[in-house]
Write a protein that holds these residues in place. Structure first.
Motif, PDB file in Angstrom:
ATOM      1  N   SER A  77       6.836  35.752-121.882  1.00 61.32           N
ATOM      2  CA  SER A  77       6.730  35.430-120.467  1.00 61.32           C
ATOM      3  C   SER A  77       6.147  34.032-120.270  1.00 61.32           C
ATOM      4  N   LEU A  78       5.143  33.697-121.072  1.00 58.91           N
ATOM      5  CA  LEU A  78       4.563  32.350-121.019  1.00 58.91           C
ATOM      6  C   LEU A  78       5.616  31.304-121.377  1.00 58.91           C
ATOM      7  N   ALA A  79       6.341  31.562-122.462  1.00 55.46           N
ATOM      8  CA  ALA A  79       7.382  30.623-122.890  1.00 55.46           C
ATOM      9  C   ALA A  79       8.475  30.497-121.833  1.00 55.46           C
ATOM     10  N   GLY A  80       8.857  31.636-121.228  1.00 55.16           N
ATOM     11  CA  GLY A  80       9.895  31.613-120.207  1.00 55.16           C
ATOM     12  C   GLY A  80       9.480  30.839-118.967  1.00 55.16           C
ATOM     13  N   SER A  81       8.223  31.006-118.539  1.00 54.68           N
ATOM     14  CA  SER A  81       7.739  30.301-117.354  1.00 54.68           C
ATOM     15  C   SER A  81       7.701  28.790-117.585  1.00 54.68           C
ATOM     16  N   LEU A  82       7.300  28.397-118.788  1.00 52.42           N
ATOM     17  CA  LEU A  82       7.266  26.963-119.122  1.00 52.42           C
ATOM     18  C   LEU A  82       8.683  26.405-119.226  1.00 52.42           C
ATOM     19  N   LEU A  83       9.597  27.201-119.758  1.00 49.89           N
ATOM     20  CA  LEU A  83      10.984  26.757-119.884  1.00 49.89           C
ATOM     21  C   LEU A  83      11.635  26.615-118.507  1.00 49.89           C
ATOM     22  N   ILE A  84      11.311  27.511-117.588  1.00 54.65           N
ATOM     23  CA  ILE A  84      11.821  27.394-116.224  1.00 54.65           C
ATOM     24  C   ILE A  84      11.356  26.091-115.594  1.00 54.65           C
ATOM     25  N   GLU A  85      10.075  25.780-115.769  1.00 54.35           N
ATOM     26  CA  GLU A  85       9.529  24.539-115.222  1.00 54.35           C
ATOM     27  C   GLU A  85      10.225  23.327-115.841  1.00 54.35           C
ATOM     28  N   LYS A  86      10.508  23.404-117.142  1.00 53.75           N
ATOM     29  CA  LYS A  86      11.199  22.307-117.818  1.00 53.75           C
ATOM     30  C   LYS A  86      12.631  22.160-117.296  1.00 53.75           C
ATOM     31  N   LEU A  87      13.330  23.263-117.124  1.00 57.76           N
ATOM     32  CA  LEU A  87      14.694  23.225-116.612  1.00 57.76           C
ATOM     33  C   LEU A  87      14.742  22.702-115.176  1.00 57.76           C
ATOM     34  N   ARG A  88      13.729  23.007-114.394  1.00 55.06           N
ATOM     35  CA  ARG A  88      13.654  22.489-113.026  1.00 55.06           C
ATOM     36  C   ARG A  88      13.537  20.971-113.018  1.00 55.06           C
ATOM     37  N   ILE A 176      -4.094  14.775-107.545  1.00 50.86           N
ATOM     38  CA  ILE A 176      -3.928  16.043-108.268  1.00 50.86           C
ATOM     39  C   ILE A 176      -2.815  15.897-109.303  1.00 50.86           C
ATOM     40  N   SER A 177      -3.065  16.366-110.506  1.00 51.87           N
ATOM     41  CA  SER A 177      -2.066  16.335-111.563  1.00 51.87           C
ATOM     42  C   SER A 177      -1.084  17.489-111.349  1.00 51.87           C
ATOM     43  N   VAL A 178       0.070  17.163-110.771  1.00 54.65           N
ATOM     44  CA  VAL A 178       1.047  18.185-110.422  1.00 54.65           C
ATOM     45  C   VAL A 178       1.554  18.917-111.667  1.00 54.65           C
ATOM     46  N   LYS A 179       1.830  18.179-112.725  1.00 55.67           N
ATOM     47  CA  LYS A 179       2.329  18.799-113.955  1.00 55.67           C
ATOM     48  C   LYS A 179       1.320  19.784-114.525  1.00 55.67           C
ATOM     49  N   ARG A 180       0.053  19.400-114.518  1.00 53.69           N
ATOM     50  CA  ARG A 180      -0.988  20.281-115.072  1.00 53.69           C
ATOM     51  C   ARG A 180      -1.142  21.544-114.226  1.00 53.69           C
ATOM     52  N   ILE A 181      -1.137  21.395-112.909  1.00 51.01           N
ATOM     53  CA  ILE A 181      -1.292  22.552-112.033  1.00 51.01           C
ATOM     54  C   ILE A 181      -0.053  23.449-112.105  1.00 51.01           C
ATOM     55  N   ASN A 182       1.131  22.848-112.196  1.00 46.52           N
ATOM     56  CA  ASN A 182       2.344  23.653-112.353  1.00 46.52           C
ATOM     57  C   ASN A 182       2.332  24.429-113.661  1.00 46.52           C
ATOM     58  N   PHE A 183       1.800  23.809-114.709  1.00 47.24           N
ATOM     59  CA  PHE A 183       1.659  24.505-115.986  1.00 47.24           C
ATOM     60  C   PHE A 183       0.703  25.692-115.839  1.00 47.24           C
ATOM     61  N   ILE A 184      -0.416  25.466-115.170  1.00 45.14           N
ATOM     62  CA  ILE A 184      -1.390  26.540-114.945  1.00 45.14           C
ATOM     63  C   ILE A 184      -0.779  27.654-114.103  1.00 45.14           C
ATOM     64  N   PHE A 185       0.008  27.276-113.091  1.00 46.93           N
ATOM     65  CA  PHE A 185       0.651  28.275-112.248  1.00 46.93           C
ATOM     66  C   PHE A 185       1.682  29.074-113.040  1.00 46.93           C
ATOM     67  N   SER A 186       2.373  28.413-113.955  1.00 46.78           N
ATOM     68  CA  SER A 186       3.330  29.104-114.814  1.00 46.78           C
ATOM     69  C   SER A 186       2.626  30.141-115.677  1.00 46.78           C
ATOM     70  N   VAL A 187       1.467  29.783-116.212  1.00 37.88           N
ATOM     71  CA  VAL A 187       0.668  30.724-116.999  1.00 37.88           C
ATOM     72  C   VAL A 187       0.238  31.900-116.127  1.00 37.88           C
ATOM     73  N   LEU A 188      -0.131  31.601-114.892  1.00 38.27           N
ATOM     74  CA  LEU A 188      -0.570  32.631-113.950  1.00 38.27           C
ATOM     75  C   LEU A 188       0.541  33.644-113.675  1.00 38.27           C
ATOM     76  N   ILE A 189       1.737  33.151-113.431  1.00 35.21           N
ATOM     77  CA  ILE A 189       2.873  34.039-113.170  1.00 35.21           C
ATOM     78  C   ILE A 189       3.153  34.916-114.386  1.00 35.21           C
TER      79      ILE A 189
END
Length: 287
Positions: A77-88, A176-189
């Protein structure tokens, strides 16, 4: 820990459900603002891939014997959330493509891995649709640890998450570091999706993230109200679903979703009555 060990199977299911009912709408509110609620569907199928991989590893490798498959589900799930962010980022003008790509990959790989395992239909049924009687002590500990981690993340980065969700450009200008917060949000999801599997089920976890928030926005006047009402509706759906599934001997996840739908329909009906009443008052004042 001793308190958790003393719980009966029904109490374990209710305790797990209450925590999930609290966290899921909390994340759902942020996803709603970002217009990304569908991401839960994609990640749930990726998590299924991880769980099937974990089950297969426990059956074929001595080193992983006895390891809870939910841990592997969390990693996927962690890998998938990060991959979604990368694909976006790759498909900047077609960001909606990221989720169908991940969802399709998750479904396909899950089907292949499930066909390779020796697990019974009942075990997969509990993963797909949830079951309170299958929540073990290890599952409950996993849910509590991931749930607490999720709440800590929200507490620490609430302002940043809120800022990026409503206005990303303003967040960038604010430093605000958008990439860092998006990464944290991906972990949260990923944490929320993986912790919800045993009680709600892989195919239905998205509903618990979405339905309480959908009911909440009918009455909320601010984002904080959405959070509070969403959590209340989420807890009500979980309690109603878990208790009724036990007494009617049906799938827990299905009853939780049914309860969530009932709450949403009831909320829409009450909202309609309130609007009609308000119109009637205004007409009387004008006349």
């Amino acid at each position: 820990m001793e308190l958790l060990q003393q719980l009966t199977f029904l109490e374990r299911g209710i305790a797990a459900g209450l925590l999930i009912g609290f966290i899921s709408p909390l994340i759902g509110a942020f996803l709603l603002v970002r217009r990304m609620t569908i991401i839960s569907e994609g990640l749930s199928h990726v998590t299924l891939t991880g769980i099937t991989a974990g089950v297969l590893m426990t059956q074929t490798t001595v080193l992983f014997a006895g390891v809870n498959p939910l841990y592997m589900g969390l990693l996927f799930s962690l890998a998938g959330s990060l991959l979604i962010e990368k694909l976006r980022q790759v498909y900047q003008h077609f960001q909606e493509l990221a989720i169908p790509i991940i969802l399709s990959a998750g479904v396909g790989l899950s089907a292949v891995l499930i066909s390779m395992t020796q697990s019974s239909y009942t075990e997969w049924y509990s993963y797909l649709f949830g079951s309170i009687i299958t929540v073990t002590l290890n599952d409950l500990i996993f849910i509590f640890v991931t749930g607490i981690a999720a709440m800590i993340i929200v507490g620490l980065f609430y302002k940043e998450l809120l800022s990026i969700s409503f206005d990303q450009e303003f967040a960038v200008t604010s430093g605000i570091s958008v990439k860092r917060i998006n990464f944290i949000f991906s972990v949260l999801i990923a944490l929320v999706i993986s912790m919800s599997m045993k009680v709600v089920g892989i195919l239905l976890v998205g509903a618990l993230i979405t339905l309480p928030v959908a009911a909440a926005i009918l009455f909320a006047k601010s984002f904080r109200h959405v959070l509070i009402l969403g959590i209340l509706f989420g807890e009500a759906a979980v309690l109603g679903g878990v208790i009724s599934s036990y007494y009617f001997n049906v799938a827990t996840g299905g009853m939780i979703v049914a309860a969530g739908i009932f709450i949403l329909v009831s909320a829409a009906f009450v909202r309609k009555l309130m609007d009609l009443s308000a119109k009637r008052v205004r007409k009387e004042q004008l006349s």
